[in-house]
Design a protein around this motif. Sequence first.
Motif, mmCIF file in Angstrom:
data_model
loop_
_atom_site.group_PDB
_atom_site.id
_atom_site.type_symbol
_atom_site.label_atom_id
_atom_site.label_comp_id
_atom_site.label_asym_id
_atom_site.label_seq_id
_atom_site.Cartn_x
_atom_site.Cartn_y
_atom_site.Cartn_z
ATOM 1 N N THR A 126 0.832 -1.205 0.000
ATOM 2 C CA THR A 126 0.000 0.000 0.000
ATOM 3 C C THR A 126 0.865 1.253 0.000
ATOM 4 O O THR A 126 0.623 2.197 -0.764
ATOM 5 N N VAL B 93 4.028 1.516 -0.916
ATOM 6 C CA VAL B 93 4.759 1.610 -2.188
ATOM 7 C C VAL B 93 3.858 2.208 -3.262
ATOM 8 O O VAL B 93 4.289 3.062 -4.057
ATOM 9 N N PHE B 94 2.603 1.791 -3.270
ATOM 10 C CA PHE B 94 1.662 2.258 -4.289
ATOM 11 C C PHE B 94 1.329 3.742 -4.116
ATOM 12 O O PHE B 94 1.283 4.494 -5.094
ATOM 13 N N VAL B 95 1.102 4.190 -2.873
ATOM 14 C CA VAL B 95 0.644 5.565 -2.668
ATOM 15 C C VAL B 95 1.792 6.545 -2.418
ATOM 16 O O VAL B 95 1.631 7.756 -2.623
ATOM 17 N N ARG B 96 2.945 6.049 -1.984
ATOM 18 C CA ARG B 96 4.092 6.934 -1.710
ATOM 19 C C ARG B 96 5.227 6.740 -2.700
ATOM 20 O O ARG B 96 6.114 7.583 -2.814
ATOM 21 N N GLY B 97 5.235 5.598 -3.349
ATOM 22 C CA GLY B 97 6.317 5.295 -4.275
ATOM 23 C C GLY B 97 7.501 4.630 -3.618
ATOM 24 O O GLY B 97 8.455 4.223 -4.291
ATOM 25 N N LYS B 98 7.448 4.461 -2.290
ATOM 26 C CA LYS B 98 8.544 3.807 -1.577
ATOM 27 C C LYS B 98 8.068 3.320 -0.213
ATOM 28 O O LYS B 98 7.099 3.812 0.352
ATOM 29 N N SER B 99 8.783 2.337 0.290
ATOM 30 C CA SER B 99 8.563 1.821 1.633
ATOM 31 C C SER B 99 9.711 0.885 1.958
ATOM 32 O O SER B 99 10.556 0.614 1.099
ATOM 33 N N TYR C 172 -2.038 9.430 2.114
ATOM 34 C CA TYR C 172 -1.025 9.835 1.132
ATOM 35 C C TYR C 172 -1.595 10.168 -0.246
ATOM 36 O O TYR C 172 -0.833 10.371 -1.199
ATOM 37 N N THR C 173 -2.913 10.235 -0.362
ATOM 38 C CA THR C 173 -3.510 10.628 -1.640
ATOM 39 C C THR C 173 -4.479 11.805 -1.496
ATOM 40 O O THR C 173 -4.353 12.816 -2.170
#
Length: 340
Positions: free
Chosen positions: A87, A89-95, A282-283
């Motif tokens: 989740t 990674v998808f909304v922030r681009g990293k984790s 984050y969106t």
Amino acid sequence: SRVAKWDNAKAILIFLVVFGHAISSLISENEIIRCVFLWITAFHMPMFMFLTGLFSKSFVNAPKFGYMKIASYVLLYFFMKLTVYLTLVFVRGKSTFRWITEGGVPWYIFVTAVFMTLTYLIKRFNHKKILVIALVLSLSVGYIKEIGDTFMLSRIFVYYPYFFLGFMLDREKLLKFTSKIYVRISSLVIIAVFTFVIFYLGDDIFSIRYALTGNNPYSEFGADWAPFGILLRAGCYMVSSVVSLAVLSLVPVRNVPVLTKIGSKTLNVYALHRQFQYAFQYTLMVPFMALLPENLILPVFFGMSLVLTFVLSLKPFDYILYPCTRCEKWLNPALKWLKK
């Protein structure tokens, strides 16, 4: 048969978990939000862990160790870690995915598996002595700064007394005690005083939150509290225990539509709520907050948390967790196949 009071208590607690996480990113907004956050943090997870221990008796006292039950918790732990990671990674681009370190919501699932296993192994020892040893260890580990989120060791030590106390107590006797009139009246007074102190002192005691999460050594309690770490943790044990008992006493005994039903589905809500909250945070949160007057922040997030708690308790979300919660359906055949 299920007892409505316990389901009602679990429903209230899981809502506090969802609401507390929802406002955790808003504590910089104003002092009222910080007070509400501190009020929730002071007792909700200790009480949750106590109830987990209270309902662990059938597992712990079983003649054979319930491997599948523990396997379901371990699988659910990794399911939560993976879905939270994906989740973000998808909304922030990293984790960052860490196998043995966990400071987020999955910790409770892993720690519960540890507690159930440990209690099964030591159940024949003197329970009162075990509780005293658990308390001494929990107060002592705060001096060891290396004990933290790795393997959730700090939370294992800090929360085990709550779990074991729940395991020790008789549910029926506790139910009768908390239903007494004088206990319920005293509980109203306790909660009123507790609430007054939290909101009156406000930011002066907000840094105590580091002592309430269970994953911080005394050195991280802040300059004002670190020298008194062991006393603060002991005080937190007393306050959270008294407040938890008071809250439990005031929980409705009878079946309450929706509330009681949610209480039977708390695992679903716990396992899935953070992913939805991260997706929103984050969106949509920044433009949403820009339109929201400050005085409406708490009521709106309260309502959103109620809706999320209710939706995640619905039947369709059972199926998402079935590979974990009903792992015996596929794990037993797999083990039999491997033995051939």
